[in-house]
Design an enzyme around this catalytic site. Structure first.
Site, PDB file in Angstrom:
ATOM      1  N   GLY A  54       6.683   0.108  -1.207  1.00 38.59           N
ATOM      2  CA  GLY A  54       6.554   0.382  -2.637  1.00 38.59           C
ATOM      3  C   GLY A  54       7.880   0.920  -3.163  1.00 38.59           C
ATOM      4  N   ALA A  55       8.377   0.324  -4.226  1.00 35.84           N
ATOM      5  CA  ALA A  55       9.730   0.664  -4.684  1.00 35.84           C
ATOM      6  C   ALA A  55       9.978   2.156  -4.854  1.00 35.84           C
ATOM      7  CB  ALA A  55      10.014  -0.099  -5.981  1.00 35.84           C
ATOM      8  N   ARG A  90      15.899  -2.854   3.277  1.00 31.92           N
ATOM      9  CA  ARG A  90      15.180  -3.840   2.454  1.00 31.92           C
ATOM     10  C   ARG A  90      16.006  -4.098   1.196  1.00 31.92           C
ATOM     11  NH1 ARG A  90       8.937  -2.921   1.500  1.00 31.92           N
ATOM     12  NH2 ARG A  90       9.024  -5.194   1.261  1.00 31.92           N
ATOM     13  N   GLN A 203      -1.448  -6.064   1.055  1.00 31.10           N
ATOM     14  CA  GLN A 203      -1.388  -4.709   0.465  1.00 31.10           C
ATOM     15  C   GLN A 203      -2.576  -4.465  -0.466  1.00 31.10           C
ATOM     16  OE1 GLN A 203       1.294  -6.757   0.728  1.00 31.10           O
ATOM     17  NE2 GLN A 203       3.234  -5.640   0.694  1.00 31.10           N
ATOM     18  N   ASP A 244       9.406  -4.133  -8.436  1.00 31.95           N
ATOM     19  CA  ASP A 244      10.410  -3.620  -7.497  1.00 31.95           C
ATOM     20  C   ASP A 244      11.790  -3.618  -8.108  1.00 31.95           C
ATOM     21  OD1 ASP A 244       8.101  -5.050  -5.917  1.00 31.95           O
ATOM     22  OD2 ASP A 244       8.957  -3.515  -4.608  1.00 31.95           O
ATOM     23  N   LYS A 255       5.912  -8.398  -6.016  1.00 31.80           N
ATOM     24  CA  LYS A 255       5.386  -9.062  -4.828  1.00 31.80           C
ATOM     25  C   LYS A 255       5.108 -10.544  -5.078  1.00 31.80           C
ATOM     26  CE  LYS A 255       5.076  -7.594  -1.715  1.00 31.80           C
ATOM     27  NZ  LYS A 255       6.107  -7.634  -0.665  1.00 31.80           N
TER      28      LYS A 255
HETATM   29  C1  LIG Z   1       5.196   0.662  -7.599  1.00 31.52           C
HETATM   30  S1  LIG Z   1       6.205  -0.514  -6.861  1.00 31.52           S
HETATM   31  C2  LIG Z   1       5.069  -1.349  -5.859  1.00 31.52           C
HETATM   32  C3  LIG Z   1       5.558  -2.709  -5.490  1.00 31.52           C
HETATM   33  O1  LIG Z   1       6.108  -2.705  -4.163  1.00 31.52           O
HETATM   34  C4  LIG Z   1       5.401  -3.659  -3.405  1.00 31.52           C
HETATM   35  O2  LIG Z   1       6.215  -4.317  -2.467  1.00 31.52           O
HETATM   36  P1  LIG Z   1       6.177  -3.838  -0.910  1.00 31.52           P
HETATM   37  O3  LIG Z   1       4.769  -3.488  -0.586  1.00 31.52           O
HETATM   38  O4  LIG Z   1       6.712  -5.037  -0.167  1.00 31.52           O
HETATM   39  O5  LIG Z   1       7.117  -2.653  -0.846  1.00 31.52           O
HETATM   40  C5  LIG Z   1       4.859  -4.627  -4.437  1.00 31.52           C
HETATM   41  O6  LIG Z   1       5.863  -5.504  -4.911  1.00 31.52           O
HETATM   42  C6  LIG Z   1       4.411  -3.663  -5.488  1.00 31.52           C
HETATM   43  O7  LIG Z   1       4.163  -4.197  -6.738  1.00 31.52           O
END
Ligand SMILES: CSC[C@H]1O[C@H](OP(=O)(O)O)[C@H](O)[C@@H]1O
EC number: 5.3.1.23
Length: 366
Positions: A54-55, A90, A203, A244, A255
């Site tokens: 999560g960003a 990342r 997720q 992100d 995502k």
């Molecule tokens: C509140 S940002 C969450 C954002 O991050 C996720 O990506 P990841 O699980 O690969 O870090 C996804 O894009 C979410 O929307």
């Protein structure tokens, strides 16, 4: 947020004032595991292997990674080495680079002996700022849900679709896309959430569903490809997702699969909102499709899946033939033209450079 009646953040400094605990999200919803990060390499691995993700949470984790590095080697060389190690974990979420730059700029101006203490203080401040940003996003997004609720017939619920996890597990607390959902639930507005499972890391199925279940938010898990059908049949009142990295022009990187949801929403006149804390805006980028680096993760995340077996043990199973390689782009970019509004901590902005510049005049580049 509460887990089994106990309040948690996703990340916290331990009483030793040095090590940091995180919720290791790889095991949810089946096991709630907390792990302690003690070295920069621990922090890098936790981000790279998505123990935390999560960003916003990636940014906060990196900030604490810099802090612990300053207890090991507070020199300029140590600071630069830490920046490099954490930055390469990342490539897509801008919060990672934003947090690393914020920490390095602060610490470079200080004597080495003061860097560790200052770094922990700043990392804690970034974490606290995240919670406040998300609370504000929640309040601003709640207004949208209230307006939709007014148009519903008595007893009807506001149906919201979300993709991936932009919940409290993607931040320090409250989440971004989920913040308005939690506030609407607390206010008693009848809502229901369609949760995209979000292949391949699931997720949605494993994290968002767990969050909403834990907070009594009515929800239905759906396969990623069902959203367009539900929108065609009038079953979705609004879509709200996280991001992100959002460009100065309002293009939204999120995502993989978000873009397809936005296309279906546009085609069915369903409002498509993005919850956007301002540290996730990359003011140096205009064209998201051309300029945002899209993380390519291992194909194993596509060809294998983790779950809990009938015997209760967590296991990983292969889905596809060994001879079938898999591609795994982890994000895509939704052009600004498909976005109804950007729900920021300062209000809801149009997805245009002019609107973002007006909302954040001190941040926008000339
Ligand atoms: C509140 S940002 C969450 C954002 O991050 C996720 O990506 P990841 O699980 O690969 O870090 C996804 O894009 C979410 O929307």
């Amino acid at each position: 947020m509460k887990v089994g009646g106990q309040h948690y953040h996703t990340i916290w400094l331990n009483e030793d004032g040095r090590s940091v605990d995180i919720i290791d999200q790889r095991w949810l919803p089946h096991e709630f595991r907390v792990v302690t990060l003690k070295t920069v390499d621990d922090f890098a691995r936790a981000i790279r292997e998505m123990w935390v993700r999560g960003a916003p949470l990636i940014g906060v984790t990196a900030a604490y990674g810099v802090a612990i590095a300053m207890t090991e080697d507070p020199s300029d060389a140590g600071l630069d080495q830490t920046w490099d190690v954490l930055h390469e974990t990342r490539p897509t979420a801008i919060n990672l680079r934003w947090a690393l730059d914020d920490m390095r700029t602060l610490l470079r101006s200080m004597p080495e002996a003061q860097r560790a203490e200052a770094a922990y203080k700043r990392a804690a401040a970034i974490a606290e700022e995240d919670v406040e940003l998300n609370r504000s996003i929640g309040r601003n997004g709640l207004e949208i849900i209230r307006e939709i609720a007014k148009r519903k017939k008595p007893g009807e619920r506001v149906n919201i679709l979300t993709h991936c996890n932009a919940g409290w597990l993607a931040t320090v607390d409250y989440g971004t896309a989920t913040a308005p959902i939690y506030l609407a639930t607390e206010e008693g507005i009848p809502i229901h959430v369609y949760v995209d499972e979000t292949r391949p890391r699931n997720q949605g199925a494993q994290l968002t569903a767990w969050e909403l279940d834990g907070h009594g938010v009515p929800h239905t898990l759906i396969v990623d490809n069902a959203g367009g059908h539900l929108m065609q049949h009038g079953d979705v009142d609004m879509v709200i997702v996280g991001t992100d990295r959002t460009t100065a022009n309002g293009d939204v990187c999120n995502k993989i699969g978000t873009y397809l949801k936005a296309l279906a929403a546009k085609d069915n006149n369903v409002p498509f909102y993005v919850a956007l804390p301002s540290p996730t805006i990359d003011w140096t980028v205009k064209d998201g499709v051309k300029e945002i680096p899209i993380e390519e993760r291992s194909g194993d995340e596509v060809t294998f899946v983790q779950g809990r077996g009938m015997d209760g043990a967590i296991m990983t199973v292969r889905l596809s033939p060994e001879g079938s390689p898999a591609a795994n782009p982890a994000f895509d970019v939704t052009p600004a033209r498909l976005i109804t509004g950007l729900i920021t901590e300062r209000g809801v902005s149009e997805a245009t450079p002019e609107a973002l510049r007006t909302m954040f005049p001190e941040r926008a580049l000339p």
